[in-house]
Design a protein around this motif. Sequence first.
Motif, PDB file in Angstrom:
ATOM      1  N   THR A  36       0.841  -1.193   0.000  1.00  9.57           N
ATOM      2  CA  THR A  36       0.000   0.000   0.000  1.00  9.57           C
ATOM      3  C   THR A  36       0.876   1.243   0.000  1.00  9.57           C
ATOM      4  N   TYR A  40       6.131   4.599   5.667  1.00 13.14           N
ATOM      5  CA  TYR A  40       6.357   3.512   6.605  1.00 13.14           C
ATOM      6  C   TYR A  40       7.537   3.894   7.503  1.00 13.14           C
ATOM      7  N   ASP A 132      -0.924  -6.417   7.908  1.00 13.89           N
ATOM      8  CA  ASP A 132      -1.265  -5.618   6.724  1.00 13.89           C
ATOM      9  C   ASP A 132      -0.655  -4.217   6.732  1.00 13.89           C
ATOM     10  N   GLN A 133      -0.032  -3.811   7.822  1.00 11.99           N
ATOM     11  CA  GLN A 133       0.596  -2.486   7.909  1.00 11.99           C
ATOM     12  C   GLN A 133       2.084  -2.560   8.236  1.00 11.99           C
ATOM     13  N   THR A 134       2.624  -3.767   8.418  1.00 12.87           N
ATOM     14  CA  THR A 134       3.961  -3.908   8.978  1.00 12.87           C
ATOM     15  C   THR A 134       4.780  -4.957   8.237  1.00 12.87           C
ATOM     16  N   ARG A 156       6.642   0.167   9.539  1.00 15.26           N
ATOM     17  CA  ARG A 156       5.221   0.189   9.916  1.00 15.26           C
ATOM     18  C   ARG A 156       4.547   1.385   9.263  1.00 15.26           C
ATOM     19  N   ARG A 157       3.466   1.143   8.550  1.00 12.45           N
ATOM     20  CA  ARG A 157       2.760   2.195   7.818  1.00 12.45           C
ATOM     21  C   ARG A 157       2.130   3.203   8.764  1.00 12.45           C
TER      22      ARG A 157
END
Length: 159
Positions: A36, A40, A132-134, A156-157
């Motif tokens: 995405t 990050y 999903d973010q990391t 990490r986003r």
Amino acid sequence: FYGEYRVMVDEVLATASLGYIRQFFRGLSSDVGTITPGFYRASFIGPWWLRITAMPSIALSGLMGWQGKKFFDPHTATNILQTQQGLVEKLQMHCVQGMSLVDGKHGIALNYGADAPIPWRWVKDEMRVLDDQTYLCMTVIDLPFIRKLSFPFILRRES
């Protein structure tokens, strides 16, 4: 459950040995899916000596004030640095598929390319999904005698 798992992973990886982190990395899926776009933030993990020396080492290599990476799309990213003038972008990279130098699995790595300044032309940041973010990332310098070494960090986003 998901939140508890994330906290546990963060706590364990934060101070884990390099051997443990490599083993954990090998156990993660090498399919990172679609990255995405966004910023990050990076955090260093591993033994105390690595966490203490990571930022000065990166600064000496030309990325003083490194904060993390910004993905423009699933294929292109750049480093984000904090300077006196604010946040700046430096050293664009591409997401490339290939064999991992860490564990031999087919996966995704961020590659700076042959035209990047030294030492970045030899650096690959291999990525595995934590959630999903990391991402758990392993920096590898693709040169004889040192390509078997890998240095971990988390992306990490944030936005």
